[in-house]
Design a protein around this motif. Structure first.
Motif, PDB file in Angstrom:
ATOM      1  N   GLU A  79       0.843  -1.188   0.000  1.00  0.00           N
ATOM      2  CA  GLU A  79       0.000   0.000   0.000  1.00  0.00           C
ATOM      3  C   GLU A  79       0.884   1.247   0.000  1.00  0.00           C
ATOM      4  O   GLU A  79       2.025   1.164   0.475  1.00  0.00           O
ATOM      5  CB  GLU A  79      -0.938  -0.005   1.214  1.00  0.00           C
ATOM      6  N   PRO A  80       0.423   2.383  -0.536  1.00  0.00           N
ATOM      7  CA  PRO A  80      -0.923   2.588  -1.064  1.00  0.00           C
ATOM      8  C   PRO A  80      -1.184   1.710  -2.283  1.00  0.00           C
ATOM      9  O   PRO A  80      -0.304   1.502  -3.090  1.00  0.00           O
ATOM     10  CB  PRO A  80      -0.909   4.070  -1.458  1.00  0.00           C
ATOM     11  N   PHE A  81      -2.445   1.175  -2.370  1.00  0.00           N
ATOM     12  CA  PHE A  81      -2.751   0.409  -3.575  1.00  0.00           C
ATOM     13  C   PHE A  81      -3.936   0.981  -4.324  1.00  0.00           C
ATOM     14  O   PHE A  81      -4.821   1.619  -3.779  1.00  0.00           O
ATOM     15  CB  PHE A  81      -2.955  -1.084  -3.339  1.00  0.00           C
ATOM     16  N   TYR A  82      -3.884   0.708  -5.613  1.00  0.00           N
ATOM     17  CA  TYR A  82      -4.947   1.104  -6.531  1.00  0.00           C
ATOM     18  C   TYR A  82      -6.273   0.607  -5.971  1.00  0.00           C
ATOM     19  O   TYR A  82      -6.371  -0.533  -5.507  1.00  0.00           O
ATOM     20  CB  TYR A  82      -4.644   0.513  -7.915  1.00  0.00           C
ATOM     21  N   ASP A  83      -7.289   1.453  -6.012  1.00  0.00           N
ATOM     22  CA  ASP A  83      -8.480   1.183  -5.194  1.00  0.00           C
ATOM     23  C   ASP A  83      -9.199  -0.117  -5.524  1.00  0.00           C
ATOM     24  O   ASP A  83      -9.821  -0.719  -4.659  1.00  0.00           O
ATOM     25  CB  ASP A  83      -9.443   2.380  -5.206  1.00  0.00           C
ATOM     26  N   SER A  84      -9.114  -0.580  -6.764  1.00  0.00           N
ATOM     27  CA  SER A  84      -9.868  -1.794  -7.087  1.00  0.00           C
ATOM     28  C   SER A  84      -9.248  -3.042  -6.439  1.00  0.00           C
ATOM     29  O   SER A  84      -9.912  -4.075  -6.354  1.00  0.00           O
ATOM     30  CB  SER A  84     -10.007  -1.978  -8.601  1.00  0.00           C
ATOM     31  N   TYR A  85      -8.015  -2.959  -5.982  1.00  0.00           N
ATOM     32  CA  TYR A  85      -7.413  -4.162  -5.363  1.00  0.00           C
ATOM     33  C   TYR A  85      -8.195  -4.575  -4.118  1.00  0.00           C
ATOM     34  O   TYR A  85      -8.531  -5.746  -3.951  1.00  0.00           O
ATOM     35  CB  TYR A  85      -5.952  -3.928  -4.967  1.00  0.00           C
ATOM     36  N   ALA A  86      -8.422  -3.618  -3.246  1.00  0.00           N
ATOM     37  CA  ALA A  86      -9.123  -3.941  -1.998  1.00  0.00           C
ATOM     38  C   ALA A  86     -10.516  -4.477  -2.317  1.00  0.00           C
ATOM     39  O   ALA A  86     -10.969  -5.468  -1.731  1.00  0.00           O
ATOM     40  CB  ALA A  86      -9.213  -2.697  -1.112  1.00  0.00           C
ATOM     41  N   ALA A  87     -11.180  -3.834  -3.272  1.00  0.00           N
ATOM     42  CA  ALA A  87     -12.549  -4.249  -3.617  1.00  0.00           C
ATOM     43  C   ALA A  87     -12.563  -5.661  -4.207  1.00  0.00           C
ATOM     44  O   ALA A  87     -13.411  -6.478  -3.852  1.00  0.00           O
ATOM     45  CB  ALA A  87     -13.156  -3.249  -4.602  1.00  0.00           C
ATOM     46  N   CYS A  88     -11.632  -5.934  -5.098  1.00  0.00           N
ATOM     47  CA  CYS A  88     -11.643  -7.239  -5.777  1.00  0.00           C
ATOM     48  C   CYS A  88     -11.239  -8.366  -4.829  1.00  0.00           C
ATOM     49  O   CYS A  88     -11.802  -9.459  -4.889  1.00  0.00           O
ATOM     50  CB  CYS A  88     -10.739  -7.213  -7.006  1.00  0.00           C
ATOM     51  N   ILE A  89     -10.272  -8.091  -3.966  1.00  0.00           N
ATOM     52  CA  ILE A  89      -9.905  -9.109  -2.973  1.00  0.00           C
ATOM     53  C   ILE A  89     -11.125  -9.394  -2.096  1.00  0.00           C
ATOM     54  O   ILE A  89     -11.471 -10.541  -1.817  1.00  0.00           O
ATOM     55  CB  ILE A  89      -8.706  -8.641  -2.119  1.00  0.00           C
ATOM     56  N   ALA A  90     -11.802  -8.309  -1.705  1.00  0.00           N
ATOM     57  CA  ALA A  90     -12.973  -8.465  -0.834  1.00  0.00           C
ATOM     58  C   ALA A  90     -14.081  -9.238  -1.543  1.00  0.00           C
ATOM     59  O   ALA A  90     -14.689 -10.147  -0.961  1.00  0.00           O
ATOM     60  CB  ALA A  90     -13.482  -7.093  -0.394  1.00  0.00           C
ATOM     61  N   MET A  91     -14.346  -8.911  -2.795  1.00  0.00           N
ATOM     62  CA  MET A  91     -15.417  -9.602  -3.522  1.00  0.00           C
ATOM     63  C   MET A  91     -15.125 -11.095  -3.658  1.00  0.00           C
ATOM     64  O   MET A  91     -16.034 -11.908  -3.719  1.00  0.00           O
ATOM     65  CB  MET A  91     -15.643  -8.959  -4.893  1.00  0.00           C
ATOM     66  N   ALA A  92     -13.839 -11.430  -3.722  1.00  0.00           N
ATOM     67  CA  ALA A  92     -13.463 -12.842  -3.838  1.00  0.00           C
ATOM     68  C   ALA A  92     -13.413 -13.530  -2.464  1.00  0.00           C
ATOM     69  O   ALA A  92     -13.132 -14.720  -2.385  1.00  0.00           O
ATOM     70  CB  ALA A  92     -12.109 -12.954  -4.530  1.00  0.00           C
ATOM     71  N   GLY A  93     -13.655 -12.767  -1.403  1.00  0.00           N
ATOM     72  CA  GLY A  93     -13.626 -13.351  -0.055  1.00  0.00           C
ATOM     73  C   GLY A  93     -12.220 -13.477   0.505  1.00  0.00           C
ATOM     74  O   GLY A  93     -12.011 -14.119   1.538  1.00  0.00           O
ATOM     75  N   GLY A  94     -11.253 -12.877  -0.165  1.00  0.00           N
ATOM     76  CA  GLY A  94      -9.869 -12.933   0.310  1.00  0.00           C
ATOM     77  C   GLY A  94      -9.632 -11.963   1.457  1.00  0.00           C
ATOM     78  O   GLY A  94     -10.479 -11.133   1.786  1.00  0.00           O
ATOM     79  N   VAL A  95      -8.469 -12.111   2.060  1.00  0.00           N
ATOM     80  CA  VAL A  95      -8.079 -11.231   3.167  1.00  0.00           C
ATOM     81  C   VAL A  95      -6.850 -10.463   2.718  1.00  0.00           C
ATOM     82  O   VAL A  95      -5.831 -11.068   2.383  1.00  0.00           O
ATOM     83  CB  VAL A  95      -7.719 -12.066   4.416  1.00  0.00           C
ATOM     84  N   ARG A  96      -6.937  -9.139   2.700  1.00  0.00           N
ATOM     85  CA  ARG A  96      -5.758  -8.423   2.225  1.00  0.00           C
ATOM     86  C   ARG A  96      -4.797  -8.160   3.366  1.00  0.00           C
ATOM     87  O   ARG A  96      -5.190  -7.880   4.497  1.00  0.00           O
ATOM     88  CB  ARG A  96      -6.137  -7.143   1.487  1.00  0.00           C
ATOM     89  N   VAL A  97      -3.532  -8.282   3.017  1.00  0.00           N
ATOM     90  CA  VAL A  97      -2.465  -8.077   3.989  1.00  0.00           C
ATOM     91  C   VAL A  97      -1.605  -6.949   3.430  1.00  0.00           C
ATOM     92  O   VAL A  97      -0.792  -7.161   2.531  1.00  0.00           O
ATOM     93  CB  VAL A  97      -1.637  -9.369   4.170  1.00  0.00           C
ATOM     94  N   PRO A  98      -1.841  -5.729   3.904  1.00  0.00           N
ATOM     95  CA  PRO A  98      -1.112  -4.597   3.317  1.00  0.00           C
ATOM     96  C   PRO A  98       0.267  -4.423   3.921  1.00  0.00           C
ATOM     97  O   PRO A  98       0.463  -4.617   5.122  1.00  0.00           O
ATOM     98  CB  PRO A  98      -2.002  -3.402   3.677  1.00  0.00           C
ATOM     99  N   LEU A  99       1.208  -4.077   3.077  1.00  0.00           N
ATOM    100  CA  LEU A  99       2.554  -3.722   3.535  1.00  0.00           C
ATOM    101  C   LEU A  99       2.820  -2.309   3.051  1.00  0.00           C
ATOM    102  O   LEU A  99       2.752  -2.040   1.845  1.00  0.00           O
ATOM    103  CB  LEU A  99       3.595  -4.666   2.933  1.00  0.00           C
ATOM    104  N   THR A 100       3.120  -1.446   3.989  1.00  0.00           N
ATOM    105  CA  THR A 100       3.238  -0.029   3.634  1.00  0.00           C
ATOM    106  C   THR A 100       4.564   0.273   2.941  1.00  0.00           C
ATOM    107  O   THR A 100       5.631  -0.128   3.423  1.00  0.00           O
ATOM    108  CB  THR A 100       3.110   0.838   4.904  1.00  0.00           C
ATOM    109  N   LEU A 101       4.487   0.981   1.834  1.00  0.00           N
ATOM    110  CA  LEU A 101       5.686   1.495   1.171  1.00  0.00           C
ATOM    111  C   LEU A 101       6.021   2.817   1.860  1.00  0.00           C
ATOM    112  O   LEU A 101       5.238   3.770   1.782  1.00  0.00           O
ATOM    113  CB  LEU A 101       5.419   1.742  -0.316  1.00  0.00           C
ATOM    114  N   PRO A 102       7.166   2.890   2.546  1.00  0.00           N
ATOM    115  CA  PRO A 102       7.424   4.096   3.332  1.00  0.00           C
ATOM    116  C   PRO A 102       7.964   5.266   2.489  1.00  0.00           C
ATOM    117  O   PRO A 102       8.829   5.070   1.629  1.00  0.00           O
ATOM    118  CB  PRO A 102       8.490   3.632   4.335  1.00  0.00           C
ATOM    119  N   ALA A 103       7.440   6.448   2.762  1.00  0.00           N
ATOM    120  CA  ALA A 103       7.964   7.672   2.142  1.00  0.00           C
ATOM    121  C   ALA A 103       9.182   8.110   2.933  1.00  0.00           C
ATOM    122  O   ALA A 103       9.255   7.863   4.138  1.00  0.00           O
ATOM    123  CB  ALA A 103       6.898   8.760   2.188  1.00  0.00           C
TER     124      ALA A 103
END
Ligand code: GLN
Length: 393
Positions: free
Chosen positions: A124-148
Protein backbone atom coordinates in the motif's frame (compact mmCIF):
# COMPACT_ATOMS: atom_id res chain seq x y z
CA UNK A 1 -38.16 -12.13 6.40
CA UNK A 2 -38.07 -8.48 5.50
CA UNK A 3 -35.52 -7.63 2.88
CA UNK A 4 -34.33 -4.54 4.66
CA UNK A 5 -33.79 -6.18 8.01
CA UNK A 6 -30.22 -6.40 6.98
CA UNK A 7 -28.03 -4.02 4.97
CA UNK A 8 -28.76 -4.11 1.24
CA UNK A 9 -25.11 -3.97 0.30
CA UNK A 10 -23.22 -7.22 0.62
CA UNK A 11 -21.01 -6.96 3.68
CA UNK A 12 -17.88 -7.64 1.64
CA UNK A 13 -18.49 -4.32 -0.14
CA UNK A 14 -19.35 -2.44 3.02
CA UNK A 15 -17.47 0.83 3.28
CA UNK A 16 -16.23 0.87 -0.30
CA UNK A 17 -18.59 3.71 -1.23
CA UNK A 18 -17.94 5.72 -4.40
CA UNK A 19 -14.44 5.59 -5.87
CA UNK A 20 -12.29 8.60 -5.23
CA UNK A 21 -11.84 8.99 -8.99
CA UNK A 22 -15.57 9.36 -9.58
CA UNK A 23 -15.92 11.76 -6.65
CA UNK A 24 -13.05 13.97 -7.72
CA UNK A 25 -13.89 13.99 -11.44
CA UNK A 26 -17.46 14.97 -10.56
CA UNK A 27 -16.05 17.77 -8.42
CA UNK A 28 -13.91 18.91 -11.35
CA UNK A 29 -16.96 19.06 -13.61
CA UNK A 30 -19.07 20.82 -10.98
CA UNK A 31 -16.45 23.48 -10.28
CA UNK A 32 -14.87 23.77 -13.75
CA UNK A 33 -11.49 23.08 -12.15
CA UNK A 34 -8.44 21.64 -13.92
CA UNK A 35 -8.66 17.90 -13.32
CA UNK A 36 -5.32 16.49 -12.23
CA UNK A 37 -7.15 13.87 -10.15
CA UNK A 38 -8.32 10.84 -12.11
CA UNK A 39 -5.56 9.58 -14.39
CA UNK A 40 -6.62 10.10 -17.98
CA UNK A 41 -4.84 12.05 -20.73
CA UNK A 42 -6.35 15.23 -22.15
CA UNK A 43 -5.20 14.30 -25.64
CA UNK A 44 -6.18 11.10 -27.41
CA UNK A 45 -3.64 8.57 -28.61
CA UNK A 46 -2.26 8.24 -32.17
CA UNK A 47 -4.55 9.27 -35.00
CA UNK A 48 -3.69 6.09 -36.93
CA UNK A 49 -4.96 4.00 -34.02
CA UNK A 50 -8.18 6.00 -33.80
CA UNK A 51 -8.64 5.49 -37.53
CA UNK A 52 -8.03 1.77 -37.10
CA UNK A 53 -10.95 1.68 -34.67
CA UNK A 54 -13.18 3.56 -37.12
CA UNK A 55 -12.16 1.20 -39.91
CA UNK A 56 -12.88 -1.87 -37.81
CA UNK A 57 -16.27 -0.52 -36.88
CA UNK A 58 -17.14 0.40 -40.50
CA UNK A 59 -15.87 -2.94 -41.83
CA UNK A 60 -18.00 -4.79 -39.34
CA UNK A 61 -15.08 -6.26 -37.42
CA UNK A 62 -15.90 -6.66 -33.76
CA UNK A 63 -19.43 -5.27 -33.90
CA UNK A 64 -20.73 -8.65 -32.77
CA UNK A 65 -19.35 -10.69 -29.88
CA UNK A 66 -15.66 -11.26 -30.45
CA UNK A 67 -14.19 -14.62 -29.33
CA UNK A 68 -14.11 -15.06 -25.55
CA UNK A 69 -10.32 -14.95 -25.35
CA UNK A 70 -10.09 -11.88 -27.61
CA UNK A 71 -9.71 -11.50 -31.39
CA UNK A 72 -6.76 -13.49 -32.79
CA UNK A 73 -5.15 -10.33 -34.24
CA UNK A 74 -4.93 -8.78 -30.78
CA UNK A 75 -3.80 -11.93 -29.02
CA UNK A 76 -0.98 -12.26 -31.52
CA UNK A 77 -0.08 -8.58 -31.15
CA UNK A 78 0.11 -9.05 -27.37
CA UNK A 79 2.44 -12.03 -27.63
CA UNK A 80 4.56 -10.16 -30.21
CA UNK A 81 4.78 -7.24 -27.78
CA UNK A 82 5.87 -9.44 -24.87
CA UNK A 83 8.52 -11.00 -27.10
CA UNK A 84 9.71 -7.68 -28.59
CA UNK A 85 10.11 -5.80 -25.32
CA UNK A 86 10.88 -8.55 -22.81
CA UNK A 87 11.85 -11.69 -24.72
CA UNK A 88 8.86 -13.50 -23.16
CA UNK A 89 7.23 -16.20 -25.28
CA UNK A 90 3.50 -16.86 -25.00
CA UNK A 91 1.15 -18.90 -27.13
CA UNK A 92 -1.54 -16.55 -28.50
CA UNK A 93 -4.09 -19.37 -28.51
CA UNK A 94 -3.75 -20.56 -24.94
CA UNK A 95 -1.69 -18.10 -22.93
CA UNK A 96 -3.42 -14.77 -23.59
CA UNK A 97 -6.77 -13.41 -22.51
CA UNK A 98 -8.21 -10.05 -23.56
CA UNK A 99 -10.24 -8.33 -20.84
CA UNK A 100 -12.37 -5.23 -20.31
CA UNK A 101 -9.40 -3.18 -19.18
CA UNK A 102 -6.92 -4.18 -16.53
CA UNK A 103 -9.74 -3.63 -14.04
CA UNK A 104 -11.60 -6.72 -15.21
CA UNK A 105 -8.38 -8.69 -15.38
CA UNK A 106 -7.68 -7.91 -11.72
CA UNK A 107 -11.22 -8.83 -10.71
CA UNK A 108 -11.22 -12.06 -12.69
CA UNK A 109 -7.81 -13.04 -11.35
CA UNK A 110 -8.95 -12.57 -7.76
CA UNK A 111 -12.24 -14.38 -8.31
CA UNK A 112 -10.47 -17.22 -10.10
CA UNK A 113 -7.51 -17.76 -7.81
CA UNK A 114 -8.79 -17.09 -4.29
CA UNK A 115 -10.79 -19.18 -1.87
CA UNK A 116 -12.50 -17.35 0.99
CA UNK A 117 -9.94 -16.70 3.72
CA UNK A 118 -6.91 -16.79 1.43
CA UNK A 119 -4.43 -14.03 2.23
CA UNK A 120 -3.26 -11.63 -0.45
CA UNK A 121 -0.20 -9.51 0.21
CA UNK A 122 -0.14 -6.13 -1.53
CA UNK A 123 1.97 -3.04 -1.07
CA UNK A 124 0.00 0.00 0.00
CA UNK A 125 -0.92 2.59 -1.06
CA UNK A 126 -2.75 0.41 -3.57
CA UNK A 127 -4.95 1.10 -6.53
CA UNK A 128 -8.48 1.18 -5.19
CA UNK A 129 -9.87 -1.79 -7.09
CA UNK A 130 -7.41 -4.16 -5.36
CA UNK A 131 -9.12 -3.94 -2.00
CA UNK A 132 -12.55 -4.25 -3.62
CA UNK A 133 -11.64 -7.24 -5.78
CA UNK A 134 -9.91 -9.11 -2.97
CA UNK A 135 -12.97 -8.46 -0.83
CA UNK A 136 -15.42 -9.60 -3.52
CA UNK A 137 -13.46 -12.84 -3.84
CA UNK A 138 -13.63 -13.35 -0.05
CA UNK A 139 -9.87 -12.93 0.31
CA UNK A 140 -8.08 -11.23 3.17
CA UNK A 141 -5.76 -8.42 2.22
CA UNK A 142 -2.46 -8.08 3.99
CA UNK A 143 -1.11 -4.60 3.32
CA UNK A 144 2.55 -3.72 3.53
CA UNK A 145 3.24 -0.03 3.63
CA UNK A 146 5.69 1.50 1.17
CA UNK A 147 7.42 4.10 3.33
CA UNK A 148 7.96 7.67 2.14
CA UNK A 149 10.26 9.00 0.87
CA UNK A 150 11.27 6.60 -1.84
CA UNK A 151 8.42 4.16 -1.30
CA UNK A 152 10.80 1.20 -1.57
CA UNK A 153 9.32 -2.12 -0.45
CA UNK A 154 10.56 -3.56 2.82
CA UNK A 155 11.57 -7.03 1.67
CA UNK A 156 12.12 -8.37 5.18
CA UNK A 157 8.60 -7.30 6.11
CA UNK A 158 7.37 -9.01 2.96
CA UNK A 159 9.07 -12.24 3.94
CA UNK A 160 7.64 -12.00 7.46
CA UNK A 161 4.14 -11.35 6.11
CA UNK A 162 3.94 -14.69 4.30
CA UNK A 163 1.94 -17.24 6.27
CA UNK A 164 0.60 -20.71 5.41
CA UNK A 165 -2.61 -18.93 4.35
CA UNK A 166 -0.87 -16.64 1.84
CA UNK A 167 -2.14 -17.50 -1.62
CA UNK A 168 -0.77 -14.70 -3.72
CA UNK A 169 1.17 -11.49 -4.02
CA UNK A 170 -0.61 -8.69 -5.84
CA UNK A 171 2.06 -6.38 -7.21
CA UNK A 172 2.04 -3.18 -9.22
CA UNK A 173 5.12 -1.71 -10.85
CA UNK A 174 5.45 1.01 -12.04
CA UNK A 175 3.40 1.81 -8.98
CA UNK A 176 0.26 3.93 -8.80
CA UNK A 177 0.14 6.31 -6.94
CA UNK A 178 3.77 6.64 -5.78
CA UNK A 179 5.59 6.28 -9.12
CA UNK A 180 7.97 3.72 -7.61
CA UNK A 181 9.49 1.23 -10.08
CA UNK A 182 10.75 -2.06 -8.64
CA UNK A 183 14.51 -2.57 -9.16
CA UNK A 184 16.18 -5.70 -10.47
CA UNK A 185 17.28 -6.61 -6.94
CA UNK A 186 13.80 -6.13 -5.51
CA UNK A 187 12.25 -8.20 -8.30
CA UNK A 188 14.80 -10.95 -7.70
CA UNK A 189 14.09 -11.03 -3.97
CA UNK A 190 10.34 -11.13 -4.58
CA UNK A 191 10.70 -13.90 -7.15
CA UNK A 192 12.89 -15.97 -4.84
CA UNK A 193 10.37 -15.61 -2.04
CA UNK A 194 7.47 -16.57 -4.33
CA UNK A 195 9.31 -19.70 -5.46
CA UNK A 196 10.45 -20.62 -1.94
CA UNK A 197 6.99 -20.21 -0.43
CA UNK A 198 5.16 -21.46 -3.51
CA UNK A 199 3.05 -18.33 -4.03
CA UNK A 200 1.08 -17.15 -7.01
CA UNK A 201 1.80 -13.61 -8.18
CA UNK A 202 -0.53 -11.26 -9.98
CA UNK A 203 1.38 -8.30 -11.42
CA UNK A 204 -0.33 -5.18 -12.64
CA UNK A 205 1.96 -3.68 -15.27
CA UNK A 206 -0.37 -1.14 -16.88
CA UNK A 207 2.34 1.55 -16.63
CA UNK A 208 5.01 -0.71 -18.18
CA UNK A 209 5.98 1.86 -20.82
CA UNK A 210 5.77 4.91 -18.55
CA UNK A 211 9.21 4.92 -16.94
CA UNK A 212 11.63 7.82 -16.65
CA UNK A 213 15.27 8.76 -16.16
CA UNK A 214 16.43 5.47 -17.62
CA UNK A 215 14.43 3.32 -15.16
CA UNK A 216 13.34 0.20 -17.01
CA UNK A 217 10.35 -2.00 -16.42
CA UNK A 218 11.05 -5.71 -16.06
CA UNK A 219 8.08 -8.08 -15.94
CA UNK A 220 8.26 -10.38 -12.95
CA UNK A 221 7.30 -13.26 -15.26
CA UNK A 222 10.73 -12.98 -16.90
CA UNK A 223 12.57 -13.98 -13.70
CA UNK A 224 13.61 -17.58 -12.99
CA UNK A 225 10.76 -19.75 -11.74
CA UNK A 226 8.17 -17.03 -12.23
CA UNK A 227 6.58 -17.82 -15.57
CA UNK A 228 4.59 -20.73 -14.17
CA UNK A 229 3.26 -18.80 -11.17
CA UNK A 230 2.67 -15.29 -12.52
CA UNK A 231 -0.44 -13.72 -13.99
CA UNK A 232 0.71 -10.59 -15.85
CA UNK A 233 -1.83 -7.86 -16.47
CA UNK A 234 -1.60 -4.83 -18.73
CA UNK A 235 -3.83 -2.51 -20.68
CA UNK A 236 -3.94 -0.24 -23.71
CA UNK A 237 -5.38 2.64 -21.72
CA UNK A 238 -2.13 4.12 -20.45
CA UNK A 239 0.32 3.15 -23.18
CA UNK A 240 -1.82 4.44 -26.04
CA UNK A 241 -3.91 7.12 -24.30
CA UNK A 242 -7.27 5.49 -24.89
CA UNK A 243 -8.48 4.92 -21.36
CA UNK A 244 -12.12 4.81 -22.45
CA UNK A 245 -11.66 1.84 -24.76
CA UNK A 246 -11.11 -0.56 -21.88
CA UNK A 247 -8.91 -3.05 -23.64
CA UNK A 248 -6.73 -4.96 -21.21
CA UNK A 249 -5.08 -8.36 -21.20
CA UNK A 250 -3.63 -11.19 -19.19
CA UNK A 251 -0.64 -13.34 -20.10
CA UNK A 252 0.44 -16.46 -18.25
CA UNK A 253 0.58 -20.22 -18.56
CA UNK A 254 -2.41 -21.92 -20.17
CA UNK A 255 -3.42 -23.21 -16.74
CA UNK A 256 -3.45 -19.75 -15.17
CA UNK A 257 -5.08 -18.06 -18.16
CA UNK A 258 -7.78 -20.74 -18.26
CA UNK A 259 -8.52 -20.13 -14.59
CA UNK A 260 -8.79 -16.37 -15.07
CA UNK A 261 -10.89 -16.82 -18.20
CA UNK A 262 -13.32 -19.03 -16.31
CA UNK A 263 -14.16 -16.10 -14.04
CA UNK A 264 -13.89 -13.44 -16.75
CA UNK A 265 -16.41 -15.12 -19.06
CA UNK A 266 -19.14 -14.57 -16.47
CA UNK A 267 -18.24 -10.94 -15.79
CA UNK A 268 -18.44 -9.37 -19.26
CA UNK A 269 -17.88 -12.45 -21.42
CA UNK A 270 -16.31 -10.10 -24.00
CA UNK A 271 -15.89 -6.35 -24.54
CA UNK A 272 -14.61 -3.59 -26.82
CA UNK A 273 -14.95 -5.52 -30.14
CA UNK A 274 -13.75 -2.97 -32.76
CA UNK A 275 -11.25 -1.46 -30.33
CA UNK A 276 -9.51 -4.80 -30.03
CA UNK A 277 -8.50 -4.57 -33.69
CA UNK A 278 -7.25 -1.03 -33.21
CA UNK A 279 -5.18 -1.97 -30.16
CA UNK A 280 -3.62 -4.79 -32.18
CA UNK A 281 -2.34 -2.11 -34.56
CA UNK A 282 -1.25 0.12 -31.68
CA UNK A 283 0.87 -2.61 -30.09
CA UNK A 284 2.70 -3.04 -33.39
CA UNK A 285 3.74 0.64 -33.53
CA UNK A 286 7.50 1.07 -33.90
CA UNK A 287 9.76 1.56 -30.89
CA UNK A 288 9.91 5.25 -31.79
CA UNK A 289 6.27 5.65 -30.71
CA UNK A 290 6.96 4.19 -27.28
CA UNK A 291 10.11 6.30 -26.82
CA UNK A 292 8.48 9.54 -27.90
CA UNK A 293 5.50 8.90 -25.63
CA UNK A 294 7.76 8.31 -22.66
CA UNK A 295 9.93 11.35 -23.39
CA UNK A 296 6.87 13.55 -23.73
CA UNK A 297 5.53 12.34 -20.38
CA UNK A 298 8.87 12.83 -18.69
CA UNK A 299 8.91 16.44 -19.85
CA UNK A 300 5.38 16.86 -18.46
CA UNK A 301 6.45 15.33 -15.18
CA UNK A 302 9.26 17.85 -14.96
CA UNK A 303 6.92 20.77 -15.65
CA UNK A 304 4.47 19.71 -12.97
CA UNK A 305 7.12 18.73 -10.44
CA UNK A 306 8.78 22.14 -10.78
CA UNK A 307 5.44 23.92 -10.49
CA UNK A 308 4.38 21.95 -7.43
CA UNK A 309 7.72 22.53 -5.75
CA UNK A 310 7.47 26.24 -6.43
CA UNK A 311 3.98 26.26 -4.94
CA UNK A 312 5.37 24.74 -1.72
CA UNK A 313 4.47 21.07 -2.10
CA UNK A 314 7.00 18.42 -1.11
CA UNK A 315 7.37 16.42 -4.32
CA UNK A 316 8.17 12.71 -4.35
CA UNK A 317 9.74 12.42 -7.78
CA UNK A 318 8.18 9.47 -9.65
CA UNK A 319 10.28 7.10 -11.76
CA UNK A 320 7.19 5.83 -13.55
CA UNK A 321 3.39 6.21 -14.12
CA UNK A 322 1.82 9.58 -14.81
CA UNK A 323 1.33 10.59 -11.20
CA UNK A 324 3.24 12.72 -8.74
CA UNK A 325 2.69 12.06 -5.06
CA UNK A 326 3.26 15.12 -2.90
CA UNK A 327 3.21 15.77 0.81
CA UNK A 328 1.21 18.69 2.19
CA UNK A 329 2.26 18.45 5.84
CA UNK A 330 4.28 21.66 5.71
CA UNK A 331 2.11 23.44 3.19
CA UNK A 332 -1.15 22.90 5.03
CA UNK A 333 -0.33 21.98 8.63
CA UNK A 334 -3.01 19.96 10.37
CA UNK A 335 -4.96 19.27 7.17
CA UNK A 336 -5.55 15.73 5.99
CA UNK A 337 -5.31 14.88 2.31
CA UNK A 338 -9.00 14.11 1.81
CA UNK A 339 -10.15 17.42 3.29
CA UNK A 340 -7.43 19.21 1.35
CA UNK A 341 -8.52 17.67 -1.97
CA UNK A 342 -12.21 18.31 -1.33
CA UNK A 343 -11.45 21.99 -0.72
CA UNK A 344 -8.85 22.47 -3.45
CA UNK A 345 -11.16 23.11 -6.46
CA UNK A 346 -13.01 25.92 -4.64
CA UNK A 347 -9.78 27.31 -3.34
CA UNK A 348 -7.85 27.48 -6.59
CA UNK A 349 -9.52 25.57 -9.42
CA UNK A 350 -7.39 22.41 -9.34
CA UNK A 351 -8.45 18.83 -8.60
CA UNK A 352 -6.10 16.24 -7.06
CA UNK A 353 -6.58 12.89 -5.34
CA UNK A 354 -5.82 12.06 -1.68
CA UNK A 355 -3.52 9.05 -1.39
CA UNK A 356 -4.91 8.42 2.09
CA UNK A 357 -7.82 6.49 0.54
CA UNK A 358 -5.35 3.99 -0.95
CA UNK A 359 -4.07 2.91 2.48
CA UNK A 360 -5.36 0.65 5.21
CA UNK A 361 -2.76 2.20 7.46
CA UNK A 362 -4.52 4.90 9.49
CA UNK A 363 -1.85 7.59 9.16
CA UNK A 364 0.81 6.69 6.58
CA UNK A 365 -0.87 8.54 3.71
CA UNK A 366 -2.62 11.20 5.76
CA UNK A 367 -0.83 14.11 4.10
CA UNK A 368 -0.16 12.64 0.65
CA UNK A 369 -1.84 14.19 -2.37
CA UNK A 370 -1.53 12.86 -5.93
CA UNK A 371 -1.49 14.95 -9.11
CA UNK A 372 -1.72 13.48 -12.63
CA UNK A 373 0.57 14.94 -15.29
CA UNK A 374 -0.87 13.26 -18.41
CA UNK A 375 -2.09 16.70 -19.52
CA UNK A 376 -0.90 19.28 -22.02
CA UNK A 377 2.00 21.34 -20.77
CA UNK A 378 0.10 24.63 -20.78
CA UNK A 379 -2.63 22.98 -18.68
CA UNK A 380 -0.01 21.78 -16.20
CA UNK A 381 1.55 25.25 -16.10
CA UNK A 382 -1.81 26.87 -15.50
CA UNK A 383 -2.58 24.40 -12.69
CA UNK A 384 0.81 25.01 -11.10
CA UNK A 385 0.29 28.74 -11.39
CA UNK A 386 -3.06 28.53 -9.61
CA UNK A 387 -1.51 26.42 -6.85
CA UNK A 388 1.39 28.81 -6.47
CA UNK A 389 -0.93 31.81 -6.18
CA UNK A 390 -3.08 30.01 -3.61
CA UNK A 391 -0.26 28.69 -1.46
CA UNK A 392 2.79 30.83 -1.84
CA UNK A 393 1.19 34.18 -2.50
N1 GLN B 1 -6.27 4.47 -12.83
C1 GLN B 1 -6.80 5.80 -12.82
C2 GLN B 1 -6.16 6.53 -11.68
O1 GLN B 1 -5.46 5.97 -10.89
C3 GLN B 1 -8.28 5.88 -12.64
C4 GLN B 1 -9.11 4.78 -13.17
C5 GLN B 1 -10.50 4.80 -12.60
O2 GLN B 1 -11.13 5.83 -12.49
N2 GLN B 1 -10.97 3.68 -12.21
O3 GLN B 1 -6.35 7.69 -11.56
Amino acid sequence: MRVRDRALLNRRLDGLGTTIFAEMSALAVATGAINLGQGFPDTDGPEAVREAAVRALRDGRGNQYPPGAGVPELRTAITDHQQRFYGLEFDPDTEVLVTAGATEAIAAAMLALLEPGDEVIAFEPFYDSYAACIAMAGGVRVPLTLPAPGFRPDLDALRDAVTPRTRLLLLNSPHNPTGMVLTADELTAIAELAVERDLLVVTDEVYEHLTFDGAAHTPLASLPGMRERTVTISSAGKTFSFTGWKVGWVTGTAELVTAVRTAKQFLTYVASGPFQYAVAEALALPDSYYHAFRDDLQAKRDVLAAGLTEAGFLVHQPQGTYFITTDIAELAPGTDALAFCRALPERCGVVAVPNSVFYDHPTAGRTQVRFAFCKQQDVLREAADRLRKAFSG
